[in-house]
Scaffold this motif. Structure first.
Motif, short mmCIF file in Angstrom:
data_model
loop_
_atom_site.label_atom_id
_atom_site.label_comp_id
_atom_site.label_asym_id
_atom_site.label_seq_id
_atom_site.Cartn_x
_atom_site.Cartn_y
_atom_site.Cartn_z
N PHE A 1 -28.18 121.69 14.11
CA PHE A 1 -27.30 122.81 13.78
C PHE A 1 -26.92 122.86 12.31
O PHE A 1 -26.08 123.64 11.91
CB PHE A 1 -26.04 122.77 14.63
N ARG A 2 -27.50 121.98 11.50
CA ARG A 2 -27.15 121.95 10.07
C ARG A 2 -27.36 123.30 9.40
O ARG A 2 -26.56 123.73 8.58
CB ARG A 2 -27.97 120.86 9.37
N ILE A 3 -28.45 123.98 9.75
CA ILE A 3 -28.71 125.29 9.15
C ILE A 3 -27.64 126.28 9.57
O ILE A 3 -27.12 127.04 8.74
CB ILE A 3 -30.12 125.78 9.53
N PHE A 4 -27.27 126.28 10.84
CA PHE A 4 -26.22 127.19 11.31
C PHE A 4 -24.90 126.90 10.62
O PHE A 4 -24.15 127.82 10.28
CB PHE A 4 -26.03 127.08 12.82
N ARG A 5 -24.59 125.63 10.42
CA ARG A 5 -23.32 125.28 9.76
C ARG A 5 -23.28 125.78 8.32
O ARG A 5 -22.22 126.09 7.80
CB ARG A 5 -23.12 123.77 9.76
N LEU A 7 -25.57 128.35 6.90
CA LEU A 7 -25.83 129.79 6.77
C LEU A 7 -25.03 130.64 7.75
O LEU A 7 -25.09 131.86 7.70
CB LEU A 7 -27.32 130.07 6.99
N GLY A 8 -24.28 129.99 8.64
CA GLY A 8 -23.57 130.70 9.69
C GLY A 8 -24.48 130.86 10.89
O GLY A 8 -25.70 130.86 10.77
N THR A 9 -23.89 130.98 12.06
CA THR A 9 -24.68 131.18 13.26
C THR A 9 -25.21 132.61 13.26
O THR A 9 -24.43 133.55 13.15
CB THR A 9 -23.82 130.93 14.52
N TYR A 24 -33.25 130.90 22.01
CA TYR A 24 -31.86 131.36 21.88
C TYR A 24 -31.02 130.81 23.03
O TYR A 24 -31.46 130.80 24.19
CB TYR A 24 -31.80 132.88 21.88
N LYS A 25 -29.83 130.37 22.70
CA LYS A 25 -28.86 129.92 23.70
C LYS A 25 -27.55 130.65 23.45
O LYS A 25 -27.03 130.65 22.33
CB LYS A 25 -28.61 128.40 23.60
N ASP A 26 -27.02 131.26 24.48
CA ASP A 26 -25.77 132.00 24.35
C ASP A 26 -24.61 131.08 23.96
O ASP A 26 -23.61 131.52 23.41
CB ASP A 26 -25.45 132.71 25.67
N LYS A 27 -24.79 129.81 24.18
CA LYS A 27 -23.72 128.84 23.90
C LYS A 27 -23.86 128.17 22.54
O LYS A 27 -23.22 127.16 22.29
CB LYS A 27 -23.69 127.79 25.01
N PHE A 28 -24.69 128.74 21.64
CA PHE A 28 -24.74 128.20 20.28
C PHE A 28 -23.34 128.21 19.70
O PHE A 28 -22.62 129.20 19.83
CB PHE A 28 -25.62 129.06 19.36
N PRO A 29 -22.92 127.12 19.05
CA PRO A 29 -21.63 127.14 18.37
C PRO A 29 -21.61 128.26 17.33
O PRO A 29 -22.63 128.57 16.73
CB PRO A 29 -21.54 125.77 17.70
N LYS A 30 -20.47 128.88 17.14
CA LYS A 30 -20.34 130.00 16.20
C LYS A 30 -19.70 129.51 14.91
O LYS A 30 -18.50 129.27 14.84
CB LYS A 30 -19.47 131.13 16.80
N TRP A 31 -20.55 129.31 13.89
CA TRP A 31 -20.07 128.88 12.58
C TRP A 31 -20.07 130.06 11.63
O TRP A 31 -20.99 130.88 11.65
CB TRP A 31 -20.95 127.78 12.00
N PRO A 32 -19.08 130.13 10.74
CA PRO A 32 -19.08 131.21 9.73
C PRO A 32 -20.07 130.87 8.61
O PRO A 32 -20.40 129.70 8.38
CB PRO A 32 -17.65 131.19 9.19
#
Length: 112
Positions: A1-5, A7-9, A24-32
């Motif tokens: 999840f480093r990229i999501f953290r 660039l944002g989810t 895709y997973k609906d439960k991906f953490p939502k990072w800004p």
């Protein structure tokens, strides 16, 4: 999840079709989204920061193509190491650039 953290989810507003991708997973953490300049600091100049933003774009249709990135003004004043070959032909963009959205979010297929 480093990229999501960093660039944002992603979601379907910034990457249409994202929620339809196989991984895709609906439960991906939502990072800004983080400001890339705050992360890298002043390690690269403004032209480099702008190029990095264009390269780190989730939506492949909006991401800068490789040839365009290499032709960026950021690279105009690069000093090559003495042992680097200097006889490469100039880069030209002669092929169409398309994207196929059939793989996971981090392994998008590219045809050049």
């Amino acid at each position: 999840f480093r990229i999501f953290r960093t660039l944002g989810t992603p979601d379907d507003t910034i990457w249409p079709g994202f929620s339809q991708l196989p991984d895709y997973k609906d439960k991906f953490p939502k990072w800004p989204k983080q400001d890339i300049v705050k992360i890298i600091g002043d390690k690269i100049e403004t032209e480099g920061q702008n190029l990095l933003r264009k390269m780190l774009t989730y939506n492949p249709d909006k991401r800068i193509p490789c040839i365009a990135a290499l032709q960026s003004s950021y690279f105009h004043n690069v000093i090559l190491p003495p042992d680097m070959p200097r006889n490469h032909p100039p880069l030209t963009h002669t092929h169409t650039h398309t994207h196929t959205h059939t793989h996971s979010p981090l392994s998008t297929s590219h045809t050049i």
